[in-house]
Design an enzyme around this catalytic site. Structure first.
Site, PDB file in Angstrom:
ATOM      1  CB  THR A   1      -0.978  -0.032   1.191  1.00  0.00           C
ATOM      2  OG1 THR A   1      -1.933   1.022   1.041  1.00  0.00           O
ATOM      3  CG2 THR A   1      -0.269   0.137   2.527  1.00  0.00           C
ATOM      4  CG  ASN A   2      -0.458   4.653  -1.332  1.00  0.00           C
ATOM      5  OD1 ASN A   2      -1.136   5.424  -0.672  1.00  0.00           O
ATOM      6  ND2 ASN A   2      -0.935   3.988  -2.377  1.00  0.00           N
TER       7      ASN A   2
END
Ligand code: PMT
Length: 412
Positions: free
Chosen positions: A208-209
């Protein structure tokens, strides 16, 4: 266009005060009722008679007019908007500090109307931390700053600090008034994506980020407040605007399905989500064990949703992308604007302090396919949302229903 709107035009003492005359004339031409207020120093640079002749009322300068014992509260309360052209370093300092040292300072402190300030000063003053901190304070409080441009300054110096073009100042005032009027997106369907996607490695791990979804949700909130029918496609559990259609998704593929379906009926699509560019080609069906050693991840590209939106765009639809970049984002942002067929790309330097992921503030430059550029200095994500929607409204006003810009090449 501005008929019935009451605008207090504040003028402070800088060489650019003469351009306030042009702003005044343009506002009056658009139908605004312009109430001019000058500081004592402003009258050294531009004649009071000139402004009185062009505005809707004579210039006011004093807190102590005999016939009106409380002009500062009356002016502020009656105004639909206050614009200060030019705003000197001294004015910005007193305003940020809450010091009421004259009629104009008292008016901006006593008003609940939107306030737009248009700084102009020498480069050294503009860059001074005191000035920048005062501006940051004002932005945080919701004051709209029309950034100065670069060019020739008084005395022949060249640099940043030149008052913005009067046309751009009037555009900012018009947009702000439309926004405070409350309904410039009434009947418009706006799809907004928000948050970071999650791409499964196994049942418990994912790629993810750092996106919190705050910027996307702020755009959804602002669009709803301006009357839009909002569809929010989000990966995060944050508060959503009342009445919005909300689609919760997790992965880039789910976001693509939801956004592309909603876009078929949308007038505006804003891709504020941080979508994964790659995902594991195969997600392990069971939890990977540490004892099996580091997993060999094979990644495959995800659908580029924004580019796909560009290809499928409905006539008249406005497409907005974001560009999360480190370093100078301009070149990459312009590349995205061209390659994805977007109308606007909002570039944030996610490495700059206070800007980008997760925090409550952001600093962006909005690039338009029409060549226009709007710089929004460090501001709340709500303010950034407002500025993005102002550009969306301007795009919709400028374009015909059949005006579609196809993408020119794929994004490298
Ligand atoms: O959520 P916050 O914590 O508030 O942070 C806000 C933000 C920094 C995430 C936001 O302001 C932002 O910049 N969003 C876009 C982040 C991003 O993915 O940028 P990008 O340069 O990688 O992508 C460019 C554009 O293409 C974006 O509009 C993105 O949504 C879109 N995209 C990207 C990949 C992909 N597969 N499909 C896409 O549509």
């Amino acid at each position: 266009m501005l008929a019935g709107r009451r605008v207090v035009l504040g003028v402070t003492g800088g060489i650019a005060a003469y351009k306030a005359v042009e702003v005044c004339r343009r506002l009056v031409d658009l139908g605004a009722h312009v109430v001019p207020v000058m500081t004592e120093d402003a009258t050294r640079f531009v004649g009071e008679v000139t402004l009185s002749a062009l505005a809707s009322e004579p210039v006011q300068r004093s807190l102590w007019r005999e016939q009106d014992p409380i002009p500062h509260t009356a002016l502020g309360q009656q105004a639909d908007l206050v614009v200060v052209v030019p705003a000197t370093a001294r004015f910005l300092g007193t305003y940020a500090a809450g010091i009421s040292d004259g009629l104009l300072a008292a008016t901006v402190l006593a008003t609940r109307a939107p306030v737009v300030v248009c700084p102009a000063m020498h480069t050294e003053m503009w860059e001074h931390p005191a000035v920048q901190e005062n501006l940051a304070t004002l932005r945080r409080r919701g004051v709209h700053v029309v950034e100065p441009g670069s060019g020739r300054l008084a005395g022949g110096d060249v640099g940043t600090g030149r008052l913005a073009d009067p046309v751009d100042i009037v555009a900012a005032v018009t947009a702000r008034l439309a926004r405070s009027g409350g309904a410039d997106l009434a009947g418009v369907t706006v799809v907004v994506s928000a948050g970071g996607t999650r791409e499964a490695i196994d049942p418990v791990r994912f790629i993810t980020n750092r996106s919190s979804g705050k910027q996307g949700h702020a755009i959804a909130d602002a669009a709803a407040a301006r009357g839009a029918d909002v569809v929010l496609v989000t990966t995060v559990a944050r508060p959503v605007p009342a009445g919005a259609t909300v689609v919760r998704v997790d992965t880039a593929a789910e976001m693509a399905d939801a956004v592309l379906a909603a876009a078929e009926h949308a007038d505006v699509v804003v891709m504020a989500a941080a979508v994964a560019d790659f995902r594991p080609a195969v997600a392990a069906p069971v939890k990977l064990r540490k004892t099996d050693g580091p997993p060999q991840l094979v990644l495959e590209p995800t659908v580029d949703i924004l580019a796909e939106l560009g290809r499928r765009r409905r006539p008249g639809q406005v497409l907005v992308g974001f560009a999360a970049e480190t370093g100078d984002p301009e070149e990459r942002a312009l590349q995205k604007l061209r390659s994805k067929g977007a109308d606007l790309v909002v570039a944030n330097d996610v490495a700059a302090p206070g800007s980008g992921f997760d925090g409550d503030t952001n600093a962006v430059t909005i690039y338009g396919a029409d060549g226009r550029r709007t710089v929004v200095g460090l501001s709340s994500k709500g303010e950034v949302a407002g500025a993005v929607l102002d550009r969306v409204v301007a795009c919709r006003a400028a374009r015909g229903p059949d005006d579609v810009t196809p993408p020119t090449r794929s994004d490298p």
